[in-house]
Design a protein around this motif. Structure first.
Motif, PDB file in Angstrom:
ATOM      1  N   ASP A  11      31.309  73.014  57.705  1.00 62.08           N
ATOM      2  CA  ASP A  11      30.200  73.113  58.647  1.00 62.08           C
ATOM      3  C   ASP A  11      30.075  71.864  59.510  1.00 62.08           C
ATOM      4  N   ILE A  12      30.140  70.689  58.864  1.00 59.12           N
ATOM      5  CA  ILE A  12      29.962  69.494  59.694  1.00 59.12           C
ATOM      6  C   ILE A  12      31.190  69.218  60.564  1.00 59.12           C
ATOM      7  N   ALA A  70      23.914  65.421  49.033  1.00 57.09           N
ATOM      8  CA  ALA A  70      23.897  65.546  50.486  1.00 57.09           C
ATOM      9  C   ALA A  70      22.501  65.492  51.084  1.00 57.09           C
ATOM     10  N   GLN A 107      32.649  74.261  51.994  1.00 57.15           N
ATOM     11  CA  GLN A 107      31.880  74.960  53.031  1.00 57.15           C
ATOM     12  C   GLN A 107      31.038  73.969  53.829  1.00 57.15           C
ATOM     13  N   MET A 108      30.416  73.029  53.114  1.00 49.49           N
ATOM     14  CA  MET A 108      29.590  72.043  53.815  1.00 49.49           C
ATOM     15  C   MET A 108      30.436  71.184  54.725  1.00 49.49           C
ATOM     16  N   ILE A 154      28.843  64.440  49.576  1.00 50.54           N
ATOM     17  CA  ILE A 154      28.848  65.898  49.386  1.00 50.54           C
ATOM     18  C   ILE A 154      29.554  66.249  48.076  1.00 50.54           C
ATOM     19  N   LYS A 177      31.635  75.154  47.376  1.00 50.66           N
ATOM     20  CA  LYS A 177      30.385  74.804  48.037  1.00 50.66           C
ATOM     21  C   LYS A 177      30.584  73.577  48.934  1.00 50.66           C
TER      22      LYS A 177
END
Lengths: 100, 640
Positions: B113-114, B42, B109-110, B37, B106
């Motif tokens: 999320d995971i 990703a 944030q990813m 990431i 960014k």
């Protein structure tokens, strides 16, 4: 790219194609489909659940639509969402996983 | 549905949970994914798989492992990023910072999320910082506040602001993104890294350009914000305090008390103008300003003395072309400073001394101005504060009348004293205390004094006159060879000089015996007469800076001066002499011993401050009375 439908795949490989809106009742699925990065799920519009069996996934999807139908409803007569005792525990686990 | 009734309720299976290496393996998968990431790679990753891995780790009580692993991975990543940013300069430094900031947001944030399941359960239960906030925190600590970046960031931002104010076009969008980043990192970060230095820089910028209008706009703008004006006010107060502190504690400034006070007045004028022109005469701002001044003016213990010296300077010389109105303005401003003083009694002490000198030497430039100031002091501090000062004025006025009357009485009786006598009758207690050190007056003068004594006591019965010969002055006509000069000297010096009417050479002891001037005063008077090069009516043998009791003095018939009137100024006495006195007996002393010794010797008079003694020692070294030992710097050697 806006999607109207998404494909959810059960552990056994059974495919459910459902409305995007309905899938988003699960915060987990919504995140998978809308996350910033280009994860495979976001790109393909398809989520595989290797740990959720077909009956559980089916029941879950039924719940998505149930929730969607009644969450903003003003009627007092909301029908009960029936859960068979045999699958209750597994369904609970899935709900926890999917955050729904 | 019932057809599937064959499904039994059984414990949920976790097929991977049996593997003891499970947490390590799972974490490795996740860590690899986080790296991907960060590398913006990703697209090959399955969100579901990563989410499920994280979910399982938390579910199997490896949340701690996951959370700490995340911190380590993020930290290592950000440290690397910081190194990359550091290598850039100027605007591209900002651009690089912004680029990485966007990437960081960014990717965080990813990652959030995971790791959402962890945020929802582990983080909430353990009250840890949620993933995204953790990302900001680590970014703040390892990037924005890293040593090499923080300082540069501030400088570059302020530089941009300055450039724009000077008319250059800057990349405002970039600037905005960076300040927005600081805001996103929390109000404290924005304040520390930008707002505070920015406001300081702005204050000094607008101070220089006198952009009162801009400050006015700032005032109006901040007034709309809750607590906005309070912030501006605190900023201003801190700024004034800090600048003021530097001003009053600057040893260079203290060298010239008049300049010192003038600088304070200028500072005050400047801020007064800002408050009245830009801050709408806001009372809270004025109060803050006054408090700030009060704070720093009192940081320097000598402020009261300096303010009195300043007044003395103004009232003594008088400004050229300064009329009463202008004088009034200056005095009003000085009074404002006076109000800040906490030790007004110290001021009074000095003011009394300075006023006494002005009055006795007849050097007051304007009686009105003197009285005016007295009224101001009285208004400020009450009758008690000024009663003695007022009685000093009265004494001088009465003395003037007395002398007039005395002279006319002499004329009536046809008595010629052979010299002009001026007597000022001072009330005991009103004037600064001086230890009266009587000396034997020359016979010519003795008669005059007797005449005045008779006159005065004849008019005022029950009074006692004591002659303060240590405070008077005299003007003498003297012939040096063929040249004639008029010497302006102190009474004591006059007594000494008149001895040379009947002798060309006198020893110290002879002078001491004939005049009875106390040792300290006598040495000082002789030093003034014989040791100031080019201005010495006497010569000392042997030559030297100091007067010893074995010295002899000779009338200096080679005395020359361009001026007809020559003023013999008295060599300054005081602490210097004391420092020296302590030392001469020892020749070599170390620093601490000097401090102790001087303090002991002066204990009877006042408590000297070690810093002050150190200063005096330095001054003595400068003038080559002392030198530092070349081997041990703590030792001082007396140079005879």
């Amino acid at each position: 790219m806006p999607r109207n439908t998404v494909k959810l795949v059960s552990a056994e490989g059974y495919e459910f194609i459902i409305d995007y809106k309905a899938a988003c009742v699960s915060n987990t699925i919504r995140n998978m489909l809308s996350s910033q990065g280009s994860f495979t799920e976001t790109e393909l519009g398809e989520v595989k659940f290797p740990e959720i069996t077909t009956p559980i996934l089916e029941k879950t999807i039924q719940y998505f639509y149930y929730k969607l139908r009644y969450q903003n409803s003003t009627t007092k007569n909301i029908p009960e969402f029936k859960v068979e005792p045999q699958i209750a525990l597994e369904l609970l686990m899935a709900a926890n996983f999917l955050d729904s | 549905m019932m057809k599937r009734g064959g499904i039994r309720i059984e414990p949920f299976r976790h097929p991977v949970s049996m593997d003891p290496n499970y947490p390590d393996k799972t974490w490795q998968k996740l860590e690899t994914a986080i790296r991907e990431i960060h590398n913006k790679n990703a697209s090959g990753l399955s969100f579901e798989e990563l989410y499920r891995n994280a979910y399982n780790m938390v579910l199997h009580k490896h949340g701690e492992r996951l959370y700490n692993g995340l911190i380590n991975t993020l930290t290592a990543h950000l440290q690397e990023i910081a190194r990359q940013i550091e290598q850039k300069e100027g605007v591209s430094f900002l651009a690089e910072l912004k680029k990485h900031w966007d990437d960081h947001n960014k990717s965080t944030q990813m990652i959030r999320d995971i790791l959402m399941y962890m945020d929802r359960t582990f983080v909430a239960q353990q009250q840890r910082t949620p993933v995204f906030a953790l990302g900001l925190e680590l970014w703040r600590n390892h990037v924005v506040r890293s040593k090499q970046i923080a300082e540069r960031l501030r400088t570059v931002l302020l530089d941009l602001v300055h450039r724009e104010r000077s008319g250059e076009t800057i990349d405002r969008a970039l600037f905005r993104s960076i300040t927005q980043m600081l805001v996103d990192l929390g109000p404290a970060v924005y304040m520390d890294e930008f707002e505070t230095p920015f406001l300081l820089a702005s204050a000094s910028f607008y101070k220089r350009l006198n952009k009162y209008e801009d400050l006015d706009r700032m005032y109006l703008l901040f007034r709309r914000v809750d607590g906005g004006l309070a912030t501006v006010r605190t900023m201003m107060a801190d700024f004034v305090k800090e600048n003021g502190r530097q001003l009053v504690l600057d040893p260079e400034r203290s060298k010239d008390p008049v300049e010192f006070v003038q600088a304070l007045l200028d500072e005050r004028d400047k801020y007064e103008t800002i408050v009245s022109q830009s801050f709408h005469e806001d009372k809270t701002f004025r109060n803050a300003l006054n408090q700030s001044f009060e704070y720093f003016v009192n940081l320097n213990q000598r402020s009261p003395e300096y303010i009195s010296l300043f007044i003395d300077d103004r009232l003594r010389k008088g400004q050229k072309g300064m009329n009463d109105t202008e004088m009034e303005v200056v005095l009003d401003k000085v009074m404002a400073l006076f109000r800040y003083l906490q030790e007004k009694d110290v001021f009074e002490k000095y003011y009394k001394q300075h006023l006494a000198k002005r009055l006795l030497a007849g050097r007051c430039v304007s009686d009105d101005a003197e009285r005016n100031l007295l009224v101001k002091l009285k208004t400020e501090c009450g009758y008690q504060f000024t009663s003695k000062l007022e009685s000093m004025f009265t004494d001088i006025k009465t003395s003037r009348d007395t002398m007039q009357d005395f002279r006319s009485k002499l004329a009536e009786k046809n008595i010629d004293l052979g010299l002009e006598l001026g007597v000022q009758v001072l009330t005991t207690g009103s004037w600064p205390t001086q230890t009266s050190s009587a000396c034997i007056l020359p016979r010519e003068l003795e008669t005059c004094c007797q005449e005045f004594n008779n006159y005065y006591l004849g008019h005022h019965s029950g009074r006692k006159l004591t002659w303060q010969t240590n405070m008077g002055t005299a003007e003498l006509k003297a012939e040096f060879g063929s040249k004639k000069h008029e010497l302006s000297v102190s009474t004591q010096q006059m007594c000494i000089l008149l001895l040379f009417n009947s002798a060309d050479r006198l020893s110290y002891n002879e002078i001491a015996a004939s005049t009875q001037i106390p040792t300290n005063d006598l040495k000082r008077a002789l030093q003034s007469l014989a040791c100031v090069k080019g201005k010495n009516p006497l010569r000392k043998e042997p030559m030297g800076r100091d007067v010893a009791e074995t010295d002899e003095f000779v009338f200096n018939d080679k005395f020359t001066s361009k001026l007809y009137k020559v003023k013999i100024s008295t060599v300054a006495a005081g602490k210097e002499g004391e420092t020296e006195k302590a030392e001469t007996r020892h020749k070599v002393l170390d620093h601490n011993t000097i401090i102790t010794e001087v303090t002991r010797q002066l204990a009877g008079r006042f408590l000297p401050n070690p810093a002050l003694i150190k200063k005096r020692i330095e001054s003595l070294i400068e003038r080559e009375f002392l030198e530092r030992d070349s081997e041990d710097r703590r030792l001082y050697r007396y140079l005879a």
